[in-house]
Scaffold this motif. Structure first.
Motif, short mmCIF file in Angstrom:
data_model
loop_
_atom_site.label_atom_id
_atom_site.label_comp_id
_atom_site.label_asym_id
_atom_site.label_seq_id
_atom_site.Cartn_x
_atom_site.Cartn_y
_atom_site.Cartn_z
N SER A 85 0.17 -1.05 -0.09
CA SER A 85 -0.17 -0.40 0.06
C SER A 85 0.55 1.40 -0.01
N PRO A 86 0.79 2.66 -1.04
CA PRO A 86 0.91 3.48 -0.37
C PRO A 86 1.14 3.84 0.66
N SER A 87 0.43 4.01 1.67
CA SER A 87 -0.11 4.72 2.61
C SER A 87 0.73 4.17 3.52
N SER A 88 1.51 4.86 4.29
CA SER A 88 2.50 4.99 5.75
C SER A 88 1.34 5.39 6.98
N ILE A 89 0.58 6.02 6.71
CA ILE A 89 -0.37 6.24 8.10
C ILE A 89 -0.91 5.30 8.89
N GLU A 90 -1.14 5.00 10.26
CA GLU A 90 -0.98 4.04 11.12
C GLU A 90 -2.97 4.16 11.21
N HIS A 91 -3.75 3.45 11.16
CA HIS A 91 -4.87 3.52 11.68
C HIS A 91 -5.35 2.62 13.01
N PRO A 92 -6.48 3.63 13.50
CA PRO A 92 -6.94 2.95 14.86
C PRO A 92 -7.35 0.63 14.37
N VAL A 93 -7.16 0.15 15.44
CA VAL A 93 -7.06 -1.09 15.31
C VAL A 93 -8.27 -1.31 16.46
N PHE A 94 -9.44 -2.17 16.40
CA PHE A 94 -10.55 -2.30 17.26
C PHE A 94 -10.36 -3.66 17.47
N CYS A 95 -10.77 -4.08 18.58
CA CYS A 95 -10.56 -5.42 19.05
C CYS A 95 -11.69 -5.94 20.52
N ILE A 96 -12.03 -6.63 20.02
CA ILE A 96 -13.14 -7.68 21.39
C ILE A 96 -11.90 -8.18 22.48
N PRO A 97 -12.04 -7.29 23.51
CA PRO A 97 -11.04 -7.99 24.83
C PRO A 97 -10.71 -9.63 24.81
N ASP A 98 -10.03 -10.52 25.44
CA ASP A 98 -9.70 -11.44 25.07
C ASP A 98 -9.89 -12.52 26.19
N GLU A 99 -10.99 -12.00 27.20
CA GLU A 99 -11.63 -12.65 28.10
C GLU A 99 -12.76 -13.16 27.33
N ILE A 100 -13.45 -11.98 26.56
CA ILE A 100 -14.87 -12.78 25.77
C ILE A 100 -14.63 -13.61 25.62
N PHE A 101 -13.99 -13.40 24.65
CA PHE A 101 -13.35 -14.58 23.42
C PHE A 101 -13.25 -15.92 24.47
N GLU A 102 -12.31 -15.97 25.40
CA GLU A 102 -12.25 -17.24 26.51
C GLU A 102 -13.80 -17.74 26.66
N GLN A 103 -14.50 -16.49 27.34
CA GLN A 103 -15.87 -16.81 28.00
C GLN A 103 -16.98 -18.16 27.24
N SER A 104 -16.31 -17.98 25.85
CA SER A 104 -17.38 -18.20 24.42
C SER A 104 -16.15 -19.37 24.42
N LEU A 105 -15.52 -19.67 24.71
CA LEU A 105 -15.36 -20.70 24.02
C LEU A 105 -15.89 -22.54 24.63
N GLY A 106 -15.64 -23.33 24.27
CA GLY A 106 -16.65 -24.69 24.54
C GLY A 106 -17.81 -24.23 24.15
N HIS A 107 -18.23 -25.46 25.78
CA HIS A 107 -19.99 -25.13 25.66
C HIS A 107 -20.71 -26.07 24.93
N TYR A 108 -19.60 -27.21 24.03
CA TYR A 108 -20.49 -26.81 22.47
C TYR A 108 -21.24 -27.92 22.89
N ASP A 109 -21.79 -28.47 24.10
CA ASP A 109 -23.26 -29.40 24.30
C ASP A 109 -24.31 -28.68 24.10
N ARG A 110 -24.68 -27.50 24.44
CA ARG A 110 -25.38 -26.24 23.34
C ARG A 110 -24.75 -25.68 22.37
N ASN A 111 -24.90 -26.10 21.38
CA ASN A 111 -23.91 -25.47 20.32
C ASN A 111 -24.18 -26.20 19.28
N GLN A 112 -25.30 -26.08 17.95
CA GLN A 112 -25.34 -26.61 17.23
C GLN A 112 -25.02 -26.57 15.87
#
Length: 451
Positions: free
Chosen positions: A118-145
């Motif tokens: 890319s010709p652009s050298s400008i840094e842009h904000p990166v928006f993310c979901i906190p890791d703890e929310i991601f980790e809380q969602s993992l597993g629980h596959y007994d109620r995952n269709q």
């Protein structure tokens, strides 16, 4: 980082317009960005479509364009020219680049220099979901269709491997819903798409209070806001900022697979995460990734950022079907543009060649053919492995043979007849291989190495 530092925002009371990508069939689905200092809406191209799962259009004023500058950058540069004596303190509120900077890292590959950066050298904000929310969602596959469907089709062992490989989460938004996490090459959780599938593997549909047909598709941040508001709890600052500015599907789905994949292993890109998961079990010769929506595969600044992690690999695109063939035509055009930038990209025409008019109108994808049609042979995909090399080419069907030598019937069961291609024939010749009697259809390959 306060949400108020951003001059251009999506207001709570949306200003509606027609979405550039939806067309005349869906009117006034675009929520426009406004200038919080003047209250005026930005040019009509800047907005986010309400049809996130079906359209996905989102043009942010903070996303760089072909010039390398975003709308916000251009306004700021004009203001600096008009106010050359402004102090740094006066300039700071105008500059969105000052927030949440992340240092760019080069792709660690010896062939990256062949791809136009890319010709652009400008840094842009990166928006993310906190890791703890991601980790809380993992597993629980007994109620995952989705986990249930994978177990039914592949068995528990393969299903567990797929769920872990793609880091599938479970959501309480709807009973049985799953989360497709979009994790970038640095391990950042850029977004999570929530889906509820029915027993037919399709997204569950319903009618809302207004009688409008909807799909049970959402996003993790939207579900969090909904839950907090229902409980009359305050919305965290990070979540407000994410809702206002984060892009949907900002990276390819399935990127963590690249960490352990050999450098020579090719990539296959489809639209939907479900399709990538299913295809990876059927065709492990590829690294299966999903772009999230038809329009997300492009060559603008955001589209190129999505593809940079796979720029050094051979790429095969598998677009969904469309009634008029526009999906295939669009991705073919994008493939040509990527080729000009140094990517090595081909587009599979398997669905286009084999689909009926009804299947085209229904917009089926490769997963639908795997689930509902006769099993797809690997010869139907545009590649063949020979002598340890992946060869790409065209599959040519031929008529079956009704006659064969009678002495073939006298061969022992331990030595089934095999037609072996001549070693003297060039790769671009037509080669026939068969592991059964010639009364069956024999696939022919017109081979050509992908350079």
């Amino acid at each position: 980082m306060k949400a108020s530092t951003y001059r251009y925002q999506l207001p709570q009371k949306a200003i509606k317009a027609d979405c550039p990508d939806c067309g005349p069939r869906h009117r006034r689905t675009l929520s426009r960005y406004v200038d919080t200092r003047t209250g005026e809406p930005l040019p009509h191209i800047y907005g986010r479509c309400d049809r996130e799962s079906n359209c996905g259009y989102h043009e942010s004023p903070y996303t760089a364009g072909q010039s390398g500058l975003s709308y916000a950058d251009e306004v700021f540069e004009r203001w600096k020219q008009e106010n050359p004596r402004a102090t740094p303190h006066q300039q700071k509120p105008w500059n969105p680049k000052a927030y949440n900077k992340t240092k760019k890292r080069p792709i660690s590959t010896s062939t990256q220099t062949s791809v136009t950066s890319s010709p652009s050298s400008i840094e842009h904000p990166v928006f993310c979901i906190p890791d703890e929310i991601f980790e809380q969602s993992l597993g629980h596959y007994d109620r995952n269709q989705l986990a249930t469907l994978l177990c039914r089709r592949f068995g528990q062992s393969i299903a567990s491997e797929l769920l872990q490989r793609f880091q599938i989460g479970t959501s309480s938004r709807w009973p049985g819903a799953c989360v497709f996490w979009y994790i970038d090459e640095k391990g950042r959780k850029r977004g999570g798409q929530i889906k509820l599938f029915g027993d037919d593997w399709h997204t569950v549909k319903y009618f809302n209070q207004d009688g409008k047909r909807m799909t049970k598709t959402s996003w993790v941040h939207s579900a969090l806001i909904r839950r907090l508001e229902a409980q009359q709890l305050p919305v965290p600052e990070w979540l407000t900022t994410y809702e206002q500015h984060a892009e949907r599907s900002p990276c390819l789905f399935g990127l963590p697979q690249l960490r352990n994949a050999p450098d020579h292993k090719p990539v296959a890109i489809v639209e939907a995460p479900k399709t990538a998961i299913l295809c990876s079990a059927h065709f492990p010769e590829f690294i299966w990734l999903a772009v999230g929506a038809l329009s997300y595969l492009n060559t603008n600044e955001t589209g190129m950022a999505r593809l940079m992690p796979v720029c050094s690999r051979k790429i095969v695109l598998f677009p969904d079907l469309s009634g008029d063939g526009s999906a295939y035509a669009r991705w073919s055009r994008i493939a040509d543009e990527l080729g000009e930038k140094g990517f090595v990209v081909t587009v599979s025409d398997y669905l286009e060649r084999t689909a009926t008019d009804e299947q085209r109108e229904a917009g089926l994808d490769l997963a639908d053919f795997l689930l509902n049609q006769q099993p797809i042979s690997k010869v139907d995909l545009p590649y063949l492995t020979m002598d340890g090399q992946t060869i790409y080419g065209e599959v040519l069907p031929v008529n079956s043979c009704d006659m064969y030598p009678s002495e073939w019937d006298e061969m022992s069961e331990n030595a089934p007849p095999i037609l072996v291609p001549s070693q003297n024939r060039a790769l671009n010749d037509v080669i026939a291989t068969c592991s059964m009697y010639p009364s069956h259809t024999v696939p022919l390959f017109k081979l050509a190495k992908l350079s």
